[in-house]
Motif scaffolding. Sequence first.
Motif, mmCIF file in Angstrom:
data_model
loop_
_atom_site.group_PDB
_atom_site.id
_atom_site.type_symbol
_atom_site.label_atom_id
_atom_site.label_comp_id
_atom_site.label_asym_id
_atom_site.label_seq_id
_atom_site.Cartn_x
_atom_site.Cartn_y
_atom_site.Cartn_z
ATOM 1 N N ASN A 1 0.810 -1.219 0.000
ATOM 2 C CA ASN A 1 0.000 0.000 0.000
ATOM 3 C C ASN A 1 0.847 1.274 0.000
ATOM 4 O O ASN A 1 0.473 2.276 -0.597
ATOM 5 N N SER A 2 2.015 1.216 0.633
ATOM 6 C CA SER A 2 2.851 2.412 0.770
ATOM 7 C C SER A 2 3.658 2.740 -0.489
ATOM 8 O O SER A 2 4.130 3.858 -0.639
ATOM 9 N N PHE A 3 3.792 1.763 -1.407
ATOM 10 C CA PHE A 3 4.630 2.045 -2.582
ATOM 11 C C PHE A 3 4.023 1.658 -3.930
ATOM 12 O O PHE A 3 4.675 1.814 -4.957
ATOM 13 N N ILE A 4 2.788 1.201 -3.945
ATOM 14 C CA ILE A 4 2.163 0.870 -5.234
ATOM 15 C C ILE A 4 1.931 2.167 -6.013
ATOM 16 O O ILE A 4 1.458 3.155 -5.448
ATOM 17 N N PRO A 5 2.306 2.198 -7.293
ATOM 18 C CA PRO A 5 2.053 3.415 -8.093
ATOM 19 C C PRO A 5 0.553 3.738 -8.130
ATOM 20 O O PRO A 5 -0.284 2.832 -8.192
ATOM 21 N N GLU A 6 0.237 5.014 -8.073
ATOM 22 C CA GLU A 6 -1.162 5.448 -8.033
ATOM 23 C C GLU A 6 -1.952 4.929 -9.232
ATOM 24 O O GLU A 6 -3.113 4.551 -9.101
ATOM 25 N N SER A 7 -1.321 4.906 -10.394
ATOM 26 C CA SER A 7 -2.016 4.425 -11.591
ATOM 27 C C SER A 7 -2.383 2.945 -11.460
ATOM 28 O O SER A 7 -3.404 2.510 -11.984
ATOM 29 N N TYR A 8 -1.561 2.161 -10.754
ATOM 30 C CA TYR A 8 -1.857 0.744 -10.530
ATOM 31 C C TYR A 8 -2.981 0.578 -9.513
ATOM 32 O O TYR A 8 -3.800 -0.326 -9.625
ATOM 33 N N MET A 9 -2.977 1.441 -8.507
ATOM 34 C CA MET A 9 -3.979 1.361 -7.445
ATOM 35 C C MET A 9 -5.388 1.493 -8.014
ATOM 36 O O MET A 9 -6.295 0.781 -7.608
ATOM 37 N N GLY A 10 -5.562 2.387 -8.971
ATOM 38 C CA GLY A 10 -6.880 2.624 -9.560
ATOM 39 C C GLY A 10 -7.255 1.665 -10.673
ATOM 40 O O GLY A 10 -8.390 1.686 -11.147
ATOM 41 N N ASP A 11 -6.342 0.808 -11.092
ATOM 42 C CA ASP A 11 -6.601 -0.124 -12.195
ATOM 43 C C ASP A 11 -6.990 -1.485 -11.626
ATOM 44 O O ASP A 11 -6.177 -2.180 -11.030
ATOM 45 N N TYR A 12 -8.249 -1.872 -11.817
ATOM 46 C CA TYR A 12 -8.781 -3.107 -11.243
ATOM 47 C C TYR A 12 -8.158 -4.381 -11.812
ATOM 48 O O TYR A 12 -8.375 -5.458 -11.274
ATOM 49 N N GLU A 13 -7.398 -4.245 -12.882
ATOM 50 C CA GLU A 13 -6.760 -5.422 -13.478
ATOM 51 C C GLU A 13 -5.308 -5.600 -13.026
ATOM 52 O O GLU A 13 -4.656 -6.554 -13.417
ATOM 53 N N VAL A 14 -4.792 -4.688 -12.197
ATOM 54 C CA VAL A 14 -3.409 -4.779 -11.731
ATOM 55 C C VAL A 14 -3.372 -5.411 -10.339
ATOM 56 O O VAL A 14 -4.061 -4.955 -9.425
ATOM 57 N N PHE A 15 -2.566 -6.469 -10.227
ATOM 58 C CA PHE A 15 -2.445 -7.220 -8.981
ATOM 59 C C PHE A 15 -0.977 -7.367 -8.601
ATOM 60 O O PHE A 15 -0.123 -7.539 -9.467
ATOM 61 N N PRO A 16 -0.681 -7.350 -7.290
ATOM 62 C CA PRO A 16 0.690 -7.625 -6.852
ATOM 63 C C PRO A 16 0.905 -9.133 -6.713
ATOM 64 O O PRO A 16 -0.003 -9.868 -6.328
ATOM 65 N N GLU A 17 2.108 -9.579 -7.063
ATOM 66 C CA GLU A 17 2.516 -10.966 -6.847
ATOM 67 C C GLU A 17 3.868 -10.942 -6.130
ATOM 68 O O GLU A 17 4.613 -9.977 -6.238
ATOM 69 N N ARG A 18 4.159 -12.031 -5.423
ATOM 70 C CA ARG A 18 5.461 -12.156 -4.772
ATOM 71 C C ARG A 18 5.882 -13.614 -4.886
ATOM 72 O O ARG A 18 5.094 -14.516 -4.620
#
Length: 141
Positions: free
Chosen positions: A23-40
């Motif tokens: 949450n502290s470092f996800i790019p704002e454009s990714y945050m608003g895009d419902y198709e962008v997911f984080p993986e690890r």
Amino acid sequence: MVTIDATCSLESFRKFVILSTCNSFIPESYMGDYEVFPERETSPGLIYVEAADKVTLKKIRDMIFVNAKEVLGIIYSSKSGNTNLKWRQIRRNAGKVVGEASTNTLVNLTESGVITQEWVQNYLRKKAEEKKEVKTDELTN
């Protein structure tokens, strides 16, 4: 550990994963895009998105951001190993979350809308009743 078995939207679970990890470092454009997911990729702490179509966008710190269409499931485990959850698609963007969560994780699950405050209160009420039953059984035996 708390056993989770709840239905929720894909977006709620996506918000939970972001809130719990990046949450502290996800790019704002990714945050608003419902198709962008984080993986690890690291374990413990594995996060994997199973989708019909998935493209890697960018790696930031230990997170890999992917654009995923038609998400079928998401596997989430915390770095501590205390939380292991799986979201499975039921129909379109509706799904079911099952697994074990730490009490700390309940806050993020509630804040993201995966579970409700009422769900947490019912769970706590059930646990309190179970404790009473155990004490009653111990006293009568």
